[in-house]
Design a protein around this motif. Structure first.
Motif, PDB file in Angstrom:
ATOM      1  N   GLY A 193      15.266  51.399  41.438  1.00 24.63           N
ATOM      2  CA  GLY A 193      14.534  49.967  41.437  1.00 24.63           C
ATOM      3  C   GLY A 193      14.425  49.704  42.628  1.00 24.63           C
ATOM      4  O   GLY A 193      15.137  49.689  43.613  1.00 24.63           O
ATOM      5  N   CYS A 194      13.131  49.038  43.138  1.00 24.37           N
ATOM      6  CA  CYS A 194      12.849  48.593  44.489  1.00 24.37           C
ATOM      7  C   CYS A 194      11.861  47.818  44.433  1.00 24.37           C
ATOM      8  O   CYS A 194      10.874  47.886  43.660  1.00 24.37           O
ATOM      9  N   GLY A 195      11.695  46.755  45.370  1.00 26.44           N
ATOM     10  CA  GLY A 195      10.495  46.215  45.941  1.00 26.44           C
ATOM     11  C   GLY A 195       9.852  46.959  46.892  1.00 26.44           C
ATOM     12  O   GLY A 195      10.265  47.891  47.293  1.00 26.44           O
ATOM     13  N   ALA A 196       8.927  46.473  47.356  1.00 26.11           N
ATOM     14  CA  ALA A 196       7.732  47.214  48.366  1.00 26.11           C
ATOM     15  C   ALA A 196       8.148  47.281  49.644  1.00 26.11           C
ATOM     16  O   ALA A 196       8.180  48.350  50.174  1.00 26.11           O
ATOM     17  N   THR A 197       9.376  46.538  50.001  1.00 27.87           N
ATOM     18  CA  THR A 197      10.089  46.446  51.320  1.00 27.87           C
ATOM     19  C   THR A 197      11.355  45.782  50.986  1.00 27.87           C
ATOM     20  O   THR A 197      11.691  45.687  50.091  1.00 27.87           O
ATOM     21  N   GLY A 198      12.149  46.209  52.041  1.00 29.96           N
ATOM     22  CA  GLY A 198      13.507  45.498  52.058  1.00 29.96           C
ATOM     23  C   GLY A 198      14.701  46.386  51.261  1.00 29.96           C
ATOM     24  O   GLY A 198      14.266  47.611  51.297  1.00 29.96           O
ATOM     25  N   ALA A 199      15.691  45.950  51.173  1.00 26.42           N
ATOM     26  CA  ALA A 199      16.865  46.873  50.741  1.00 26.42           C
ATOM     27  C   ALA A 199      16.689  47.193  49.328  1.00 26.42           C
ATOM     28  O   ALA A 199      16.229  46.522  48.265  1.00 26.42           O
ATOM     29  N   ILE A 200      17.111  48.669  49.201  1.00 20.47           N
ATOM     30  CA  ILE A 200      16.969  49.117  47.687  1.00 20.47           C
ATOM     31  C   ILE A 200      18.577  49.223  47.380  1.00 20.47           C
ATOM     32  O   ILE A 200      19.230  49.770  47.919  1.00 20.47           O
ATOM     33  N   ARG A 201      18.667  48.864  46.057  1.00 24.35           N
ATOM     34  CA  ARG A 201      20.094  49.016  45.500  1.00 24.35           C
ATOM     35  C   ARG A 201      20.483  49.952  44.866  1.00 24.35           C
ATOM     36  O   ARG A 201      19.545  50.409  43.776  1.00 24.35           O
ATOM     37  N   LEU A 202      21.301  50.809  45.034  1.00 26.78           N
ATOM     38  CA  LEU A 202      21.965  52.110  44.428  1.00 26.78           C
ATOM     39  C   LEU A 202      23.224  51.832  43.706  1.00 26.78           C
ATOM     40  O   LEU A 202      24.089  51.382  44.614  1.00 26.78           O
ATOM     41  N   VAL A 203      23.131  51.878  42.355  1.00 24.47           N
ATOM     42  CA  VAL A 203      24.341  51.656  41.576  1.00 24.47           C
ATOM     43  C   VAL A 203      25.051  52.729  40.956  1.00 24.47           C
ATOM     44  O   VAL A 203      24.459  53.335  40.026  1.00 24.47           O
ATOM     45  N   LEU A 204      26.327  53.115  41.305  1.00 28.44           N
ATOM     46  CA  LEU A 204      26.989  53.955  40.546  1.00 28.44           C
ATOM     47  C   LEU A 204      27.608  53.840  39.273  1.00 28.44           C
ATOM     48  O   LEU A 204      28.107  52.433  39.420  1.00 28.44           O
ATOM     49  N   HIS A 205      27.856  54.415  38.630  1.00 22.37           N
ATOM     50  CA  HIS A 205      28.449  54.054  37.190  1.00 22.37           C
ATOM     51  C   HIS A 205      28.797  55.437  36.542  1.00 22.37           C
ATOM     52  O   HIS A 205      28.684  56.380  36.940  1.00 22.37           O
ATOM     53  N   THR A 206      29.249  55.053  35.178  1.00 28.73           N
ATOM     54  CA  THR A 206      29.829  56.335  34.480  1.00 28.73           C
ATOM     55  C   THR A 206      29.238  57.221  34.047  1.00 28.73           C
ATOM     56  O   THR A 206      29.615  58.629  33.763  1.00 28.73           O
ATOM     57  N   ASP A 207      27.740  57.197  33.859  1.00 26.09           N
ATOM     58  CA  ASP A 207      26.663  58.287  33.789  1.00 26.09           C
ATOM     59  C   ASP A 207      26.519  59.060  35.092  1.00 26.09           C
ATOM     60  O   ASP A 207      25.533  60.007  34.928  1.00 26.09           O
ATOM     61  N   ILE A 208      26.945  58.825  36.152  1.00 29.05           N
ATOM     62  CA  ILE A 208      26.602  59.608  37.494  1.00 29.05           C
ATOM     63  C   ILE A 208      27.795  60.056  37.913  1.00 29.05           C
ATOM     64  O   ILE A 208      28.979  59.789  38.451  1.00 29.05           O
ATOM     65  N   ASP A 209      27.642  61.777  37.933  1.00 30.95           N
ATOM     66  CA  ASP A 209      28.894  62.269  38.139  1.00 30.95           C
ATOM     67  C   ASP A 209      28.312  63.060  39.939  1.00 30.95           C
ATOM     68  O   ASP A 209      27.285  62.570  40.357  1.00 30.95           O
ATOM     69  N   ASP A 210      29.230  63.940  40.419  1.00 31.52           N
ATOM     70  CA  ASP A 210      29.185  64.324  41.522  1.00 31.52           C
ATOM     71  C   ASP A 210      27.949  65.087  41.637  1.00 31.52           C
ATOM     72  O   ASP A 210      27.161  65.017  42.688  1.00 31.52           O
ATOM     73  N   THR A 211      27.600  65.869  40.684  1.00 31.69           N
ATOM     74  CA  THR A 211      26.326  66.755  40.832  1.00 31.69           C
ATOM     75  C   THR A 211      25.046  65.906  40.813  1.00 31.69           C
ATOM     76  O   THR A 211      23.974  66.084  41.605  1.00 31.69           O
ATOM     77  N   ALA A 212      25.290  64.597  40.393  1.00 33.31           N
ATOM     78  CA  ALA A 212      24.076  63.787  40.223  1.00 33.31           C
ATOM     79  C   ALA A 212      23.842  63.224  41.617  1.00 33.31           C
ATOM     80  O   ALA A 212      22.660  62.712  41.831  1.00 33.31           O
ATOM     81  N   VAL A 213      25.057  62.705  41.990  1.00 35.56           N
ATOM     82  CA  VAL A 213      24.921  62.176  43.646  1.00 35.56           C
ATOM     83  C   VAL A 213      24.350  63.248  44.611  1.00 35.56           C
ATOM     84  O   VAL A 213      23.493  62.809  45.069  1.00 35.56           O
ATOM     85  N   GLU A 214      24.749  64.476  44.328  1.00 33.39           N
ATOM     86  CA  GLU A 214      24.180  65.404  45.083  1.00 33.39           C
ATOM     87  C   GLU A 214      22.646  65.765  44.942  1.00 33.39           C
ATOM     88  O   GLU A 214      21.958  65.716  45.765  1.00 33.39           O
ATOM     89  N   ALA A 215      22.348  65.640  43.877  1.00 32.88           N
ATOM     90  CA  ALA A 215      20.846  65.793  43.127  1.00 32.88           C
ATOM     91  C   ALA A 215      20.181  64.614  43.930  1.00 32.88           C
ATOM     92  O   ALA A 215      19.005  65.057  44.479  1.00 32.88           O
ATOM     93  N   ALA A 216      20.526  63.417  43.894  1.00 37.31           N
ATOM     94  CA  ALA A 216      19.992  62.270  44.461  1.00 37.31           C
ATOM     95  C   ALA A 216      19.957  62.364  46.026  1.00 37.31           C
ATOM     96  O   ALA A 216      18.606  62.208  46.487  1.00 37.31           O
ATOM     97  N   LEU A 217      20.749  62.680  46.584  1.00 37.21           N
ATOM     98  CA  LEU A 217      20.823  62.976  48.114  1.00 37.21           C
ATOM     99  C   LEU A 217      19.859  63.929  48.493  1.00 37.21           C
ATOM    100  O   LEU A 217      19.229  63.769  49.457  1.00 37.21           O
ATOM    101  N   SER A 218      19.898  64.916  48.003  1.00 34.02           N
ATOM    102  CA  SER A 218      19.082  66.217  48.448  1.00 34.02           C
ATOM    103  C   SER A 218      17.608  65.878  48.044  1.00 34.02           C
ATOM    104  O   SER A 218      16.868  66.362  48.769  1.00 34.02           O
ATOM    105  N   SER A 219      17.226  65.118  47.051  1.00 36.30           N
ATOM    106  CA  SER A 219      15.810  64.667  46.725  1.00 36.30           C
ATOM    107  C   SER A 219      15.367  63.483  47.827  1.00 36.30           C
ATOM    108  O   SER A 219      14.159  63.850  48.412  1.00 36.30           O
ATOM    109  N   ILE A 220      16.457  62.645  48.179  1.00 37.12           N
ATOM    110  CA  ILE A 220      16.095  61.836  49.347  1.00 37.12           C
ATOM    111  C   ILE A 220      15.819  62.556  50.613  1.00 37.12           C
ATOM    112  O   ILE A 220      14.874  62.280  51.559  1.00 37.12           O
ATOM    113  N   ARG A 221      16.938  63.535  50.964  1.00 40.36           N
ATOM    114  CA  ARG A 221      16.513  64.397  52.173  1.00 40.36           C
ATOM    115  C   ARG A 221      15.494  65.012  52.113  1.00 40.36           C
ATOM    116  O   ARG A 221      14.710  64.947  53.250  1.00 40.36           O
ATOM    117  N   GLN A 222      14.898  65.646  51.152  1.00 40.70           N
ATOM    118  CA  GLN A 222      13.610  66.385  50.799  1.00 40.70           C
ATOM    119  C   GLN A 222      12.466  65.227  51.186  1.00 40.70           C
ATOM    120  O   GLN A 222      11.547  65.600  52.225  1.00 40.70           O
TER     121      GLN A 222
END
Ligand SMILES: Cc1ncc(COP(=O)(O)O)c(C=O)c1O
Length: 350
Positions: A318-347
């Motif tokens: 979730g994000c506004g047009a500018t400014g900080a984007i809040r990324l929240v970790l929780h019980t439905d996010i495991d290491d694989t999901a973190v890596e998937a998110a990071l790799s997509s951001i890297r891309q």
């Protein structure tokens, strides 16, 4: 300013690979669903529901309070606390960026005839004791009657140390204020502080705890405190239409969450640190992290392009047009999901 603009998913459908908008998005797992299905229920408005009674009792006991009250949401729990503590014409001193002040539609003013007196929140999430003392009104008929200090921990993921909480509460008590703690993420705070539940809860008269954030239950919060205040809050809950009948199916999820999901909050904190680390390495913007939250401010200001790129890969932010984007970790996010998110951001920045 709008913290909620841009929070709705643009795809509105398929289960995402990784939903980083909030820790409120969790879905009950198989164990929790089984506990809900097996729950023995009764009519909670009559006080008959065994699961609700157990949940209220268990949280009150864990936090060292006399009584508890199960309610549908953290907003209602905070509101009931304010209504139980204060009368019309009285005021609540509260941090300017705290949820009670900014994100609860001024319920205490609308429904209770009270005023909210906002004071600045320090960069570390705490309230300065001198600022609290300064905000307390003299006993003069021109002024609202200062009655309650409302604290928050964690705040935007920041964990406020016990000494700072104590100093703020002491400043309030010196002015005869009662103290409420919005502990929506109470167990994130205690696990980050390495303190007991009673250490943190002992600073406040009433504490509101959310079950539907990092603890992973689908619905519900519990307000704990002295029996007389909780009895008053129960009357307000009824008046506001928050008395639920066979609420044991929900309380069972809460009990399951308390039994299985409090210790695992440290995993969310570790994954948030890993996510922050991965983002820092990209050198594409400012990154900060505390407990289960990461804040990323892209240097190029292309927030919405990043959101659309990630959404196509099943990573929801979730994000506004500018400014900080809040990324929240929780019980439905495991290491694989973190890596998937990071790799997509890297891309995206690749
Ligand atoms: C600090 C804090 N307090 C209270 C609430 C309110 O909880 P609810 O969404 O269940 O009303 C939230 C919700 O995100 C929160 O972050």
């Amino acid at each position: 300013m709008n913290n909620y603009a841009g929070m709705a998913r643009s795809d509105r459908g398929n289960a995402p690979v990784c939903d980083l908008r909030s820790d409120t998005v969790t879905r009950p797992d198989a164990g929790m669903l089984a506990a809900m299905a097996a729950a023995e229920v009764g009519d909670d408005v009559y006080g008959d529901d065994p699961q609700v009674n157990r949940l209220e009792h268990e949280l009150a006991e864990r936090l060292g309070k006399e009584a508890g009250l199960f309610v549908p949401s953290g907003t209602m729990s905070n509101l009931l606390a304010l209504l139980a503590h204060c009368q019309r014409g009285e005021e609540i001193i509260v941090g300017h960026g705290y949820h009670v002040y900014i994100d609860e539609a001024a319920g205490a003013s609308v429904l209770g005839g009270m005023s909210l007196c906002p004071v600045p929140v320090r960069a570390d999430g705490a309230l300065d004791p001198a600022v609290i003392t300064e905000a307390v009104k003299e006993d003069d008929f021109h002024y609202a009657i200062s009655r309650l200090l409302s604290l928050e921990n964690t705040h935007n993921g920041l964990v406020v140390p016990l000494a700072d909480m104590q100093a703020a509460a002491d400043a309030g008590r010196r002015a005869n204020l009662a103290v409420h703690l919005d502990g929506a993420r109470f167990f994130n705070a205690t696990s980050a502080l390495g303190c007991s539940a009673t250490d943190l809860a002992g600073l406040a008269d009433t504490v509101s705890i959310c079950l539907s954030k990092g603890l992973g239950a689908p619905v519900g919060s519990v307000l704990v405190g002295p029996r007389e205040l909780i009895d008053r809050a129960r009357r307000w809950r009824k008046m506001l239409g928050g008395g639920m009948r066979q609420a044991g199916v929900l309380a069972a999820a809460g009990l399951y969450a308390l039994a299985h999901n409090t210790d695992r909050l440290t995993e969310d904190h570790a994954r948030a640190a890993a996510m922050a680390d991965g983002l820092r390495r990209l050198q594409c913007g400012e990154v900060s992290q505390a407990t289960n939250m990461v804040f990323f401010t892209p240097a190029d200001g292309r927030n919405e392009d990043l959101r659309d790129h990630l959404s196509a890969e099943g990573v929801v932010i979730g994000c506004g047009a500018t400014g900080a984007i809040r990324l929240v970790l929780h019980t439905d996010i495991d290491d694989t999901a973190v890596e998937a998110a990071l790799s997509s951001i890297r891309q995206f920045y690749g």
